[in-house]
Design a protein around this motif. Sequence first.
Motif, PDB file in Angstrom:
ATOM      1  N   HIS A 155       0.830  -1.211   0.000  1.00  0.00           N
ATOM      2  CA  HIS A 155       0.000   0.000   0.000  1.00  0.00           C
ATOM      3  C   HIS A 155       0.865   1.263   0.000  1.00  0.00           C
ATOM      4  CE1 HIS A 155      -4.005   1.677   0.179  1.00  0.00           C
ATOM      5  NE2 HIS A 155      -3.576   2.579   1.050  1.00  0.00           N
ATOM      6  N   THR A 156       1.697   1.380  -1.017  1.00  0.00           N
ATOM      7  CA  THR A 156       2.554   2.556  -1.168  1.00  0.00           C
ATOM      8  C   THR A 156       2.328   3.184  -2.539  1.00  0.00           C
ATOM      9  OG1 THR A 156       4.427   1.411  -2.217  1.00  0.00           O
ATOM     10  CG2 THR A 156       4.323   1.375   0.204  1.00  0.00           C
ATOM     11  N   PRO A 157       2.646   4.462  -2.691  1.00  0.00           N
ATOM     12  CA  PRO A 157       2.644   5.055  -4.033  1.00  0.00           C
ATOM     13  C   PRO A 157       3.710   4.391  -4.897  1.00  0.00           C
ATOM     14  CG  PRO A 157       2.701   6.750  -2.322  1.00  0.00           C
ATOM     15  CD  PRO A 157       2.947   5.447  -1.641  1.00  0.00           C
ATOM     16  N   GLU A 191      -7.179   0.899  -9.131  1.00  0.00           N
ATOM     17  CA  GLU A 191      -8.228   0.203  -8.393  1.00  0.00           C
ATOM     18  C   GLU A 191      -7.905   0.119  -6.902  1.00  0.00           C
ATOM     19  OE1 GLU A 191      -8.690  -3.546 -10.295  1.00  0.00           O
ATOM     20  OE2 GLU A 191      -9.716  -2.709 -12.068  1.00  0.00           O
ATOM     21  N   ALA A 192      -6.600   0.112  -6.583  1.00  0.00           N
ATOM     22  CA  ALA A 192      -6.189   0.077  -5.177  1.00  0.00           C
ATOM     23  C   ALA A 192      -6.141   1.482  -4.572  1.00  0.00           C
ATOM     24  CB  ALA A 192      -4.815  -0.582  -5.057  1.00  0.00           C
ATOM     25  N   GLY A 193      -6.403   2.502  -5.381  1.00  0.00           N
ATOM     26  CA  GLY A 193      -6.397   3.874  -4.882  1.00  0.00           C
ATOM     27  C   GLY A 193      -5.010   4.401  -4.568  1.00  0.00           C
ATOM     28  N   LEU A 194      -4.001   3.925  -5.303  1.00  0.00           N
ATOM     29  CA  LEU A 194      -2.618   4.317  -5.038  1.00  0.00           C
ATOM     30  C   LEU A 194      -2.101   5.240  -6.130  1.00  0.00           C
ATOM     31  CD1 LEU A 194      -1.254   0.820  -3.967  1.00  0.00           C
ATOM     32  CD2 LEU A 194      -1.784   2.747  -2.462  1.00  0.00           C
ATOM     33  N   PRO A 195      -1.342   6.271  -5.755  1.00  0.00           N
ATOM     34  CA  PRO A 195      -0.814   7.204  -6.757  1.00  0.00           C
ATOM     35  C   PRO A 195       0.226   6.552  -7.662  1.00  0.00           C
ATOM     36  CG  PRO A 195      -0.711   8.138  -4.532  1.00  0.00           C
ATOM     37  CD  PRO A 195      -1.032   6.696  -4.377  1.00  0.00           C
ATOM     38  N   TYR A 196       0.190   6.920  -8.917  1.00  0.00           N
ATOM     39  CA  TYR A 196       1.189   6.475  -9.888  1.00  0.00           C
ATOM     40  C   TYR A 196       1.806   7.727 -10.500  1.00  0.00           C
ATOM     41  CZ  TYR A 196       3.097   4.578 -14.260  1.00  0.00           C
ATOM     42  OH  TYR A 196       3.919   4.252 -15.316  1.00  0.00           O
ATOM     43  N   ILE A 197       3.062   7.978 -10.151  1.00  0.00           N
ATOM     44  CA  ILE A 197       3.756   9.191 -10.575  1.00  0.00           C
ATOM     45  C   ILE A 197       4.864   8.804 -11.555  1.00  0.00           C
ATOM     46  CG2 ILE A 197       5.113  11.187  -9.815  1.00  0.00           C
ATOM     47  CD1 ILE A 197       3.711  10.854  -7.074  1.00  0.00           C
ATOM     48  N   VAL A 198       4.913   9.497 -12.680  1.00  0.00           N
ATOM     49  CA  VAL A 198       5.924   9.223 -13.703  1.00  0.00           C
ATOM     50  C   VAL A 198       6.881  10.408 -13.800  1.00  0.00           C
ATOM     51  CG1 VAL A 198       6.357   8.665 -16.117  1.00  0.00           C
ATOM     52  CG2 VAL A 198       4.295   7.807 -14.999  1.00  0.00           C
ATOM     53  N   ASP A 217      -0.758   9.449 -12.889  1.00  0.00           N
ATOM     54  CA  ASP A 217      -1.667  10.440 -12.303  1.00  0.00           C
ATOM     55  C   ASP A 217      -1.039  11.826 -12.368  1.00  0.00           C
ATOM     56  OD1 ASP A 217      -3.624   8.485 -11.482  1.00  0.00           O
ATOM     57  OD2 ASP A 217      -2.232   7.885  -9.905  1.00  0.00           O
ATOM     58  N   VAL A 218       0.273  11.863 -12.207  1.00  0.00           N
ATOM     59  CA  VAL A 218       1.031  13.117 -12.321  1.00  0.00           C
ATOM     60  C   VAL A 218       2.266  12.838 -13.164  1.00  0.00           C
ATOM     61  CG1 VAL A 218       2.264  14.927 -11.084  1.00  0.00           C
ATOM     62  CG2 VAL A 218       0.236  13.894 -10.052  1.00  0.00           C
ATOM     63  N   HIS A 219       2.542  13.737 -14.128  1.00  0.00           N
ATOM     64  CA  HIS A 219       3.721  13.593 -14.977  1.00  0.00           C
ATOM     65  C   HIS A 219       4.699  14.720 -14.680  1.00  0.00           C
ATOM     66  CE1 HIS A 219       0.739  11.255 -17.361  1.00  0.00           C
ATOM     67  NE2 HIS A 219       1.780  10.468 -17.531  1.00  0.00           N
ATOM     68  N   ILE A 220       5.881  14.329 -14.226  1.00  0.00           N
ATOM     69  CA  ILE A 220       6.950  15.276 -13.953  1.00  0.00           C
ATOM     70  C   ILE A 220       8.047  15.044 -14.997  1.00  0.00           C
ATOM     71  CG2 ILE A 220       8.612  16.086 -12.240  1.00  0.00           C
ATOM     72  CD1 ILE A 220       6.861  14.758 -10.094  1.00  0.00           C
ATOM     73  N   ALA A 221       8.620  16.113 -15.499  1.00  0.00           N
ATOM     74  CA  ALA A 221       9.712  15.984 -16.472  1.00  0.00           C
ATOM     75  C   ALA A 221      10.934  16.731 -15.965  1.00  0.00           C
ATOM     76  CB  ALA A 221       9.288  16.537 -17.829  1.00  0.00           C
ATOM     77  N   GLU A 222      12.100  16.182 -16.257  1.00  0.00           N
ATOM     78  CA  GLU A 222      13.338  16.885 -15.938  1.00  0.00           C
ATOM     79  C   GLU A 222      13.612  17.921 -17.026  1.00  0.00           C
ATOM     80  OE1 GLU A 222      16.029  13.897 -13.225  1.00  0.00           O
ATOM     81  OE2 GLU A 222      16.435  13.967 -15.377  1.00  0.00           O
ATOM     82  N   CYS A 276       2.888  12.822  -3.150  1.00  0.00           N
ATOM     83  CA  CYS A 276       2.419  11.571  -2.534  1.00  0.00           C
ATOM     84  C   CYS A 276       1.614  11.849  -1.270  1.00  0.00           C
ATOM     85  CB  CYS A 276       3.603  10.662  -2.222  1.00  0.00           C
ATOM     86  SG  CYS A 276       4.376   9.936  -3.680  1.00  0.00           S
ATOM     87  N   ASP A 277       2.063  12.817  -0.473  1.00  0.00           N
ATOM     88  CA  ASP A 277       1.325  13.166   0.749  1.00  0.00           C
ATOM     89  C   ASP A 277      -0.083  13.665   0.415  1.00  0.00           C
ATOM     90  OD1 ASP A 277       3.379  12.450   2.397  1.00  0.00           O
ATOM     91  OD2 ASP A 277       4.191  14.461   2.613  1.00  0.00           O
ATOM     92  N   ILE A 278      -0.172  14.465  -0.635  1.00  0.00           N
ATOM     93  CA  ILE A 278      -1.481  15.003  -1.031  1.00  0.00           C
ATOM     94  C   ILE A 278      -2.391  13.897  -1.549  1.00  0.00           C
ATOM     95  CG2 ILE A 278      -2.669  16.538  -2.653  1.00  0.00           C
ATOM     96  CD1 ILE A 278      -0.193  18.380  -2.479  1.00  0.00           C
ATOM     97  N   LEU A 279      -1.869  13.062  -2.446  1.00  0.00           N
ATOM     98  CA  LEU A 279      -2.693  12.020  -3.058  1.00  0.00           C
ATOM     99  C   LEU A 279      -3.028  10.894  -2.089  1.00  0.00           C
ATOM    100  CD1 LEU A 279      -1.065  11.752  -6.611  1.00  0.00           C
ATOM    101  CD2 LEU A 279      -3.074  13.055  -5.905  1.00  0.00           C
ATOM    102  N   MET A 280      -2.172  10.673  -1.093  1.00  0.00           N
ATOM    103  CA  MET A 280      -2.449   9.660  -0.077  1.00  0.00           C
ATOM    104  C   MET A 280      -3.240  10.233   1.092  1.00  0.00           C
ATOM    105  SD  MET A 280      -1.223   6.714  -1.067  1.00  0.00           S
ATOM    106  CE  MET A 280      -0.979   5.700   0.393  1.00  0.00           C
TER     107      MET A 280
END
Length: 313
Positions: A155-157, A191-198, A217-222, A276-280
């Motif tokens: 149960h982690t992001p 479905e598990a309600g866990l954040p997926y950050i790329v 759910d959120v896309h971050i780019a360098e 992660c804190d916000i989405l969790m």
Amino acid sequence: MNWINSLVRPKIRDLLKKREVPENLWIKCPETGEMVFHRDLEANLWVVPNSGHHMRMPAVKRLETLFDGGDYETVETPEAHADPLKFRDTKKYVDRLKEYRTRTGENDAIRVARGKVNGAPLTAAVQDFAFMGGSLGMAAGEAILTGMQSAVTHHTPFVLFAASGGARMQEGILSLMQMPRTTVGVQMLREAGLPYIVVLTNPTTGGVSASYAMLGDVHIAEPGAQIGFAGRRVIEQTIREKLPEGFQSAEYLLEHGMVDMVVKRHDLKDTIARICDILMKRKVEVPSLAPPEPAGDTIETEAGETDQKAAAG
């Protein structure tokens, strides 16, 4: 004793002998041509100090800088068939795999780990471009799915650092099958309600950008990362038009709504932890926007309580 043969000639040979200097002591910045000492570059997280250009970062170092104190647990991934198609180009595919495994110390292009980021548990996968261009094959697909299943179990992001040239041609259609398989893994996280950050790094292209790299759910780019499906030259030859300057760069995609934010490497850890804190739905400290109260005179009462009075003229 012939002193010329025994003394002078050996010294001359030593002077003319080619000294072995380790490679990559100095690294050239692709933007400015600046030469940076490799230790200085590593200390600055592989970001060129003056130009700010983000160089490629080894997978192990990426994980060390992400997790608190560089402490993490490697998630074991299942082994895949080494050469399902008995593929051979200029050399056998199995020989090519051995070469890259020796060169990088990795079993394949994906490394999965679990640890804590700013005190909160997190599962992460890093795609290493140094291993056959970070290409997506059966082993990489299995690793990503295993990482996502581990995130659901604990149960982690789940955070994915993408860097790839696309699918691995040596595995043919079996490589392309990893695209829908990883998509199922993304749905499992949702479905598990866990954040997926790329986190999109340089480069993220081909079948990877056409599947799990663009389903976060959120896309971050360098900064400066090249992100797209086909290369610039292929697109220009297909549409017979000149593409705009900076096309497929992280900043261009941000302007056109394809990524959510462009974050410098030094700020990535705190940014990921905050998202992660916000989405969790964890408690997040938000700075107060209320104006400060006006200063006044304070007096101490007999009971030891402090009263505040407005200053009088």
